[in-house]
Design a protein around this motif. Structure first.
Motif, PDB file in Angstrom:
ATOM      1  N   GLY A  72      34.570  42.800  31.054  1.00  0.00           N
ATOM      2  CA  GLY A  72      34.077  42.950  32.434  1.00  0.00           C
ATOM      3  C   GLY A  72      33.346  44.264  32.637  1.00  0.00           C
ATOM      4  N   ASP A  73      32.192  44.216  33.369  1.00  0.00           N
ATOM      5  CA  ASP A  73      31.551  45.478  33.774  1.00  0.00           C
ATOM      6  C   ASP A  73      32.425  46.147  34.830  1.00  0.00           C
ATOM      7  OD1 ASP A  73      29.051  45.247  32.309  1.00  0.00           O
ATOM      8  OD2 ASP A  73      28.763  43.468  33.551  1.00  0.00           O
ATOM      9  N   LEU A  74      33.101  45.302  35.604  1.00  0.00           N
ATOM     10  CA  LEU A  74      34.123  45.747  36.544  1.00  0.00           C
ATOM     11  C   LEU A  74      35.254  44.718  36.446  1.00  0.00           C
ATOM     12  CD1 LEU A  74      34.337  48.018  38.842  1.00  0.00           C
ATOM     13  CD2 LEU A  74      34.066  46.101  40.425  1.00  0.00           C
ATOM     14  N   LYS A  75      36.482  45.171  36.655  1.00  0.00           N
ATOM     15  CA  LYS A  75      37.596  44.200  36.570  1.00  0.00           C
ATOM     16  C   LYS A  75      38.522  44.313  37.773  1.00  0.00           C
ATOM     17  CE  LYS A  75      38.182  46.487  32.730  1.00  0.00           C
ATOM     18  NZ  LYS A  75      38.566  46.909  31.378  1.00  0.00           N
ATOM     19  N   LEU A  76      39.025  43.155  38.200  1.00  0.00           N
ATOM     20  CA  LEU A  76      40.052  43.082  39.237  1.00  0.00           C
ATOM     21  C   LEU A  76      41.301  42.542  38.546  1.00  0.00           C
ATOM     22  CD1 LEU A  76      37.999  41.434  42.149  1.00  0.00           C
ATOM     23  CD2 LEU A  76      38.346  43.874  41.714  1.00  0.00           C
ATOM     24  N   ILE A  77      42.356  43.363  38.472  1.00  0.00           N
ATOM     25  CA  ILE A  77      43.551  42.969  37.725  1.00  0.00           C
ATOM     26  C   ILE A  77      44.735  42.848  38.683  1.00  0.00           C
ATOM     27  CG2 ILE A  77      45.107  43.571  35.821  1.00  0.00           C
ATOM     28  CD1 ILE A  77      42.212  42.993  34.934  1.00  0.00           C
ATOM     29  N   ALA A  78      45.264  41.633  38.803  1.00  0.00           N
ATOM     30  CA  ALA A  78      46.448  41.403  39.646  1.00  0.00           C
ATOM     31  C   ALA A  78      47.682  41.609  38.773  1.00  0.00           C
ATOM     32  CB  ALA A  78      46.413  39.995  40.219  1.00  0.00           C
ATOM     33  N   ARG A  79      48.000  42.886  38.508  1.00  0.00           N
ATOM     34  CA  ARG A  79      49.068  43.188  37.525  1.00  0.00           C
ATOM     35  C   ARG A  79      50.437  42.772  38.044  1.00  0.00           C
ATOM     36  NH1 ARG A  79      51.533  48.045  38.947  1.00  0.00           N
ATOM     37  NH2 ARG A  79      50.566  48.985  40.787  1.00  0.00           N
ATOM     38  N   GLY A  80      50.566  42.663  39.370  1.00  0.00           N
ATOM     39  CA  GLY A  80      51.864  42.262  39.932  1.00  0.00           C
ATOM     40  C   GLY A  80      52.096  40.763  39.861  1.00  0.00           C
ATOM     41  N   ALA A  81      51.109  40.019  39.356  1.00  0.00           N
ATOM     42  CA  ALA A  81      51.208  38.546  39.326  1.00  0.00           C
ATOM     43  C   ALA A  81      51.270  38.022  37.899  1.00  0.00           C
ATOM     44  CB  ALA A  81      50.018  37.942  40.057  1.00  0.00           C
ATOM     45  N   GLN A  82      51.632  38.888  36.938  1.00  0.00           N
ATOM     46  CA  GLN A  82      51.833  38.417  35.562  1.00  0.00           C
ATOM     47  C   GLN A  82      53.040  37.473  35.572  1.00  0.00           C
ATOM     48  OE1 GLN A  82      52.162  41.991  33.196  1.00  0.00           O
ATOM     49  NE2 GLN A  82      50.019  42.565  33.540  1.00  0.00           N
ATOM     50  N   GLU A  83      52.921  36.346  34.850  1.00  0.00           N
ATOM     51  CA  GLU A  83      53.946  35.303  34.985  1.00  0.00           C
ATOM     52  C   GLU A  83      54.556  34.917  33.643  1.00  0.00           C
ATOM     53  OE1 GLU A  83      51.339  32.633  37.097  1.00  0.00           O
ATOM     54  OE2 GLU A  83      52.237  33.120  39.031  1.00  0.00           O
ATOM     55  N   LYS A  84      55.855  34.622  33.659  1.00  0.00           N
ATOM     56  CA  LYS A  84      56.524  34.067  32.490  1.00  0.00           C
ATOM     57  C   LYS A  84      56.300  32.552  32.425  1.00  0.00           C
ATOM     58  CE  LYS A  84      60.346  37.446  32.166  1.00  0.00           C
ATOM     59  NZ  LYS A  84      60.128  38.217  33.437  1.00  0.00           N
ATOM     60  N   SER A  85      56.063  31.943  33.591  1.00  0.00           N
ATOM     61  CA  SER A  85      55.989  30.470  33.642  1.00  0.00           C
ATOM     62  C   SER A  85      54.678  29.982  33.034  1.00  0.00           C
ATOM     63  CB  SER A  85      56.068  30.020  35.100  1.00  0.00           C
ATOM     64  OG  SER A  85      55.033  30.646  35.818  1.00  0.00           O
ATOM     65  N   VAL A  86      54.688  28.697  32.650  1.00  0.00           N
ATOM     66  CA  VAL A  86      53.472  28.064  32.131  1.00  0.00           C
ATOM     67  C   VAL A  86      52.518  27.798  33.286  1.00  0.00           C
ATOM     68  CG1 VAL A  86      52.548  25.956  31.063  1.00  0.00           C
ATOM     69  CG2 VAL A  86      54.646  27.014  30.157  1.00  0.00           C
ATOM     70  N   VAL A  87      53.083  27.224  34.374  1.00  0.00           N
ATOM     71  CA  VAL A  87      52.202  26.876  35.500  1.00  0.00           C
ATOM     72  C   VAL A  87      51.863  28.130  36.295  1.00  0.00           C
ATOM     73  CG1 VAL A  87      53.127  24.537  35.660  1.00  0.00           C
ATOM     74  CG2 VAL A  87      54.118  26.364  37.076  1.00  0.00           C
ATOM     75  N   MET A  88      50.679  28.160  36.859  1.00  0.00           N
ATOM     76  CA  MET A  88      50.241  29.309  37.655  1.00  0.00           C
ATOM     77  C   MET A  88      50.657  29.121  39.106  1.00  0.00           C
ATOM     78  SD  MET A  88      46.416  29.851  36.028  1.00  0.00           S
ATOM     79  CE  MET A  88      45.890  30.977  37.311  1.00  0.00           C
ATOM     80  N   THR A  89      51.229  30.139  39.710  1.00  0.00           N
ATOM     81  CA  THR A  89      51.571  30.075  41.134  1.00  0.00           C
ATOM     82  C   THR A  89      51.072  31.361  41.815  1.00  0.00           C
ATOM     83  OG1 THR A  89      53.776  30.929  40.575  1.00  0.00           O
ATOM     84  CG2 THR A  89      53.551  28.528  40.861  1.00  0.00           C
ATOM     85  N   GLY A  90      51.843  32.430  41.714  1.00  0.00           N
ATOM     86  CA  GLY A  90      51.433  33.679  42.368  1.00  0.00           C
ATOM     87  C   GLY A  90      50.183  34.277  41.760  1.00  0.00           C
ATOM     88  N   SER A  91      49.917  33.948  40.504  1.00  0.00           N
ATOM     89  CA  SER A  91      48.694  34.478  39.869  1.00  0.00           C
ATOM     90  C   SER A  91      47.458  33.888  40.553  1.00  0.00           C
ATOM     91  CB  SER A  91      48.684  34.137  38.375  1.00  0.00           C
ATOM     92  OG  SER A  91      48.855  32.732  38.174  1.00  0.00           O
ATOM     93  N   TYR A  92      47.546  32.623  40.986  1.00  0.00           N
ATOM     94  CA  TYR A  92      46.431  31.976  41.679  1.00  0.00           C
ATOM     95  C   TYR A  92      46.143  32.712  42.994  1.00  0.00           C
ATOM     96  CZ  TYR A  92      43.700  28.115  43.765  1.00  0.00           C
ATOM     97  OH  TYR A  92      42.704  27.341  44.341  1.00  0.00           O
ATOM     98  N   THR A  93      47.168  32.831  43.826  1.00  0.00           N
ATOM     99  CA  THR A  93      46.932  33.420  45.158  1.00  0.00           C
ATOM    100  C   THR A  93      46.601  34.908  45.060  1.00  0.00           C
ATOM    101  OG1 THR A  93      49.327  33.733  45.371  1.00  0.00           O
ATOM    102  CG2 THR A  93      48.369  31.768  46.414  1.00  0.00           C
ATOM    103  N   SER A  94      47.187  35.606  44.087  1.00  0.00           N
ATOM    104  CA  SER A  94      46.923  37.049  43.965  1.00  0.00           C
ATOM    105  C   SER A  94      45.513  37.324  43.477  1.00  0.00           C
ATOM    106  CB  SER A  94      47.936  37.684  42.994  1.00  0.00           C
ATOM    107  OG  SER A  94      49.247  37.517  43.482  1.00  0.00           O
ATOM    108  N   MET A  95      45.048  36.555  42.498  1.00  0.00           N
ATOM    109  CA  MET A  95      43.672  36.753  42.024  1.00  0.00           C
ATOM    110  C   MET A  95      42.672  36.318  43.084  1.00  0.00           C
ATOM    111  SD  MET A  95      43.673  35.946  37.910  1.00  0.00           S
ATOM    112  CE  MET A  95      44.505  34.341  37.927  1.00  0.00           C
ATOM    113  N   LEU A  96      43.020  35.274  43.854  1.00  0.00           N
ATOM    114  CA  LEU A  96      42.130  34.850  44.946  1.00  0.00           C
ATOM    115  C   LEU A  96      42.050  35.955  46.005  1.00  0.00           C
ATOM    116  CD1 LEU A  96      40.329  32.885  46.452  1.00  0.00           C
ATOM    117  CD2 LEU A  96      42.367  31.648  47.208  1.00  0.00           C
ATOM    118  N   LEU A  97      43.189  36.554  46.317  1.00  0.00           N
ATOM    119  CA  LEU A  97      43.198  37.650  47.304  1.00  0.00           C
ATOM    120  C   LEU A  97      42.298  38.796  46.844  1.00  0.00           C
ATOM    121  CD1 LEU A  97      44.187  39.105  49.820  1.00  0.00           C
ATOM    122  CD2 LEU A  97      46.256  39.763  48.547  1.00  0.00           C
TER     123      LEU A  97
END
Ligand code: F1P
Length: 350
Positions: free
Chosen positions: A136-161
Motif C-alpha cells: 500500500g502507498d497508504l494503509k488503513l489497519i484495523a489492528r483491533g479486529a484481528q480474528e481467530k475465527s474463520v468467518v469474518m465478523t468484526g473485521s468486516y465492520t471495522s475495516m468498513l468504518l
C-alpha cells in the motif's frame, strides 16, 4: 464451547471500532492529503468473499460520503479481466481489502495494479505486516479486529468504518466524522438491547431459506449476511437489492422463508411495501430500521429499531452484528461449530 472465538469477536466489535477511531484520529491530514493527491476519477474497491461484499459496502459509502465515483470488483477479476474493469484514459485509486492481507487473489490483483497501472493504492487490512499492507502507498489497519475465527465478523465492520472515515476526511465533512465517532457507544448499547432478539430468530425452527434484502450501502451488508448464514449454519441463503426481489426471486417465498430487510431512510416507503407483500406470501419477516412506524410494525414479525440519529451511510455498520448473531445461533441450533465452518479455511491460497 462451540463458536467461542466467533461470538467473542461479534460482541467485541464496538471496542474494535473504538480502536479504529483512535488509531486514525491523528492521521486525518495524512489520509486526506493522500486521497486528494491521488487525483483519481474513480475509486475501485476489491476483495474476496466477505471482503468483496465489504468492498460493495465501501464503494457505496465512499461515493455517498465523498462524492468520488466508486465501484466494487472481485479481486480475481482484476488480473483475469483487467480490460473489463479499467479504461485506459481513467485515473484510478485502487483500494484492496483483506482481513489477512495474504489471500492469493488480492495479492495478485494488487501486484497487477501496481506494476501495470501504477495506480495509487490504499491497502485496507487487519495486519500491518501482511503482503498486502506492504504494497500500500497508504494503509488503513484495523489492528483491533484481528480474528481467530474463520468467518469474518468484526473485521468486516471495522475495516468498513476505516473506509467511511477516509471518505469523510476526503469530503472534509466534520458532521460525517462526528456521526462515525458515535458508533462504538451506539453499537455497545444496541447489541445489549437487541442481541437476544437476533438470537431468538436464529434459533427459530421451521426455516429452510434465508433471504437478506438491502439497497445502496446496505446491499453489501445483505450479501455478507447471507454469506454468514451459509458459512456458519450451512443454510440456503441469498441476498438481493430490495426492489430486485420482485423480479423473479420472489417466487421462492414460502412459510419456511425468513426475509431480513435492512430498512433505509432513503427507500423506506418502497422497502416496507415490499416487506408487507412478502409477509402476505407467508414469509417470516425481520426488519432492522432506524425508526419504526405502524406500517413497519405491521409488516415485521421481528423488529430491531436502532434510533441512532445517524444517516443512512454512517449508521450502516450497526445492522451487521444482528445478522451475525442470527447466523451464529442458527449454527449452534443445528449442532454446528461456527469456529470451524465446513470446507473453509481462514485464508484462501491458490
Ligand atoms: C477473505 C475470506 C473470507 C471468507 C473466509 C476466508 O479473506 O475469503 O471472505 O469468509 O473467512 O477468507 P481476506 O482476504 O479478507 O483475508
Amino acid at each position: 464451547m462451540k463458536g467461542e472465538h466467533t461470538i467473542a469477536e461479534i460482541f467485541n466489535q464496538p471496542e474494535a471500532w473504538s480502536k479504529v477511531l483512535s488509531d486514525l484520529a491523528p492521521r486525518g491530514e495524512e489520509i486526506e492529503r493522500f486521497l486528494r493527491g491521488a487525483g483519481a476519477g474513480e475509486a475501485v474497491f476489491a476483495g474476496c468473499g466477505s471482503s468483496y461484499y465489504l468492498a460493495q459496502s465501501a464503494a457505496a459509502n465512499f461515493t455517498g460520503i465523498s462524492h468520488l465515483p466508486s465501484r466494487a470488483v472481485m479481486a480475481s477479476e482484476v488480473f483475469i479481466f483487467p480490460d473489463a474493469i479499467f479504461a485506459e484514459e481513467m485515473k484510478y485509486l485502487f483500494v484492496p481489502i483483506s482481513r489477512s492481507g495474504t489471500t492469493s487473489e488480492i495479492v495478485l490483483a494488487t501486484k497487477y495494479v501496481r506494476e501495470k497501472m501504477r495506480a495509487p493504492t490504499l491497502a485496507v487490512s487487519c495486519y500491518e505486516d501482511s503482503d498486502l499492507a506492504k504494497m500500500g502507498d497508504l494503509k488503513l489497519i484495523a489492528r483491533g479486529a484481528q480474528e481467530k475465527s474463520v468467518v469474518m465478523t468484526g473485521s468486516y465492520t471495522s475495516m468498513l468504518l476505516s473506509i467511511q472515515l477516509a471518505a469523510s476526511l476526503l469530503a472534509e465533512d466534520e458532521d460525517a466524522l462526528g456521526e462515525l465517532r458515535r458508533l462504538p457507544e451506539l453499537g455497545e448499547s444496541l447489541i445489549e438491547e437487541y442481541g437476544d432478539t437476533a438470537e431468538s430468530i436464529g434459533r427459530r425452527g421451521g426455516i429452510s431459506t434465508l433471504i437478506y434484502l438491502g439497497s445502496g450501502p446496505y446491499y453489501g451488508l445483505a450479501n455478507e449476511s447471507a454469506l454468514k448464514a451459509k458459512e456458519m449454519s450451512i443454510s440456503h441463503s441469498e441476498a438481493y437489492n430490495c426492489l430486485e426481489f420482485r423480479h423473479g426471486p420472489k417466487s421462492i417465498v414460502d412459510p419456511e422463508t425468513l426475509i431480513t430487510l435492512f430498512v433505509s431512510e432513503s427507500g423506506r416507503g418502497y422497502e416496507v411495501d415490499l416487506l408487507k407483500e412478502v409477509k402476505g406470501l407467508g414469509a417470516v419477516t425481520f426488519a432492522i430500521c432506524e425508526r419504526a412506524d405502524d406500517s413497519i410494525e405491521e409488516a415485521a414479525d421481528y423488529l430491531i429499531e436502532l434510533k441512532s440519529g445517524l444517516g443512512d451511510y454512517a449508521r450502516s455498520i450497526l445492522y451487521l452484528p444482528f445478522t451475525q448473531i442470527l447466523g451464529y445461533h442458527r449454527a449452534l441450533s443445528k449442532g454446528l461449530d461456527p469456529d470451524n465452518p465446513r470446507n473453509l479455511t481462514q485464508v484462501v491460497k491458490l
